[in-house]
Scaffold this motif. Structure first.
Motif: not given
Length: 311
Positions: A165-190
């Motif tokens: 749940g914590r990771i899903a919430r962080a992804i949803c907050r982050r993508r409001v600014r701009e979509p996640l595009k690559d694996t490095s962005e996702l890995a850094a967020l996690i």
């Protein structure tokens, strides 16, 4: 295609062929042919009148397998298809029964090592993760379009992640600014969301969960195994290599059900269910790679081979 021979280092290669091929001149299926590593071991064990049908949903794998196995071309069919399409493949080839089948589940080392495929959190690439062009969505679609509840579900169900749940919430907050595009962005967020000693394991679990959802890896596995068991000749064998607990649990449940006989209450004088065992499980505890293989091929560390034989 000079890398064809290295495309797929087969986990438990000789052992798998030994377990699955017990009628040398029969018809066999490699339902996830990859680069042809397991198929090569199977064909070497088969006789001149034997036939192997190799299928894979990845066009690159199909090309690599065809090149690697060209010396067996007179007794080999390689077809681009998902294992869920096995009934149609056998019907098209006019094959009514088989002597054995192998399914090597999960993602291949070559797919993981290719950054453009987007499977690895260790290599930057697009958020793709599609095993083949038949996949209906990419990883980018999932992380940017799924609701917080849907992301939580797949992280928990397919990744067995405790802080889903914590990771899903962080992804949803982050993508409001701009979509996640690559694996490095996702890995850094996690990593930012789950700092500490468990970060690497969390990264592996979340990437695994997204990959399973992208490719529908568990959707048709039970039905495919049940269909395959039904197509086996007497003493025919089906072997499955799995790499995580979700896959292995599914395989165990299918094999256990197929091995089950009468389920009537013990006080009934005569069986009323008519159920008889279809298979016997040859590997109750599963077969694991030896330490030397695990050291030589790190991907094999989590592998379990299970085999059932048709009665």
């Amino acid at each position: 295609m000079s890398w064809a021979a290295e495309f797929h280092t087969p986990v438990l290669g000789p052992e798998t062929a030994l377990q699955v091929v017990n009628a040398p001149n029969g018809v066999y299926v490699d339902g996830t042919v990859g680069g042809g590593g397991h198929a090569e071991h199977m064909l070497e064990r088969m006789g001149r009148r034997g036939r192997l049908i190799g299928i894979d949903r990845d066009p690159e794998a199909v090309q690599a397998a065809a090149l690697r196995l060209r010396r067996f071309s007179d007794r080999l069919d390689i077809i681009e298809a998902s294992f869920r399409e096995l009934p149609g493949v056998l019907e098209k080839l006019e094959v009514n029964g088989i002597s054995g089948a192998l399914f090597d589940l999960g993602v291949s080392s070559r797919q993981i090592d290719e950054p453009s495929r987007g499977f690895s959190y260790l290599r930057n690439g697009p958020l793709d993760m599609r095993m083949g062009p038949d996949a209906l969505r990419s990883a980018k679609d999932i992380v940017n379009a799924y609701s917080q509840e849907e992301l939580t579900r797949i992280f928990r169900e397919f990744g067995e992640e405790r802080v889903a749940g914590r990771i899903a919430r962080a992804i949803c907050r982050r993508r409001v600014r701009e979509p996640l595009k690559d694996t490095s962005e996702l890995a850094a967020l996690i990593s930012e969301t789950t700092p500490g000693s468990q970060t690497t394991k969390t990264l592996a679990r979340i990437f695994q969960a997204i990959r399973i959802e992208v490719n529908g890896e568990l959707d048709q596995l039970p039905e495919t195994l049940e269909y395959t068991i039904g197509k086996l000749a007497r003493a025919g064998r089906v072997g499955v290599l799995s790499y995580h607990s979700l896959e292995d649990r599914t395989v165990k449940e299918v094999f256990r059900s197929a091995a089950l006989g009468c389920v009537c209450p013990p006080n009934l004088p005569v069986c009323g269910c008519g159920r008889v065992p279809q298979v016997r499980v040859l590997t109750p505890g599963g077969i694991r790679p030896e330490p030397k293989e695990r050291q030589r091929n790190p991907r094999s560390r989590s592998a379990t081979l299970r085999v059932a034989e048709r009665l």
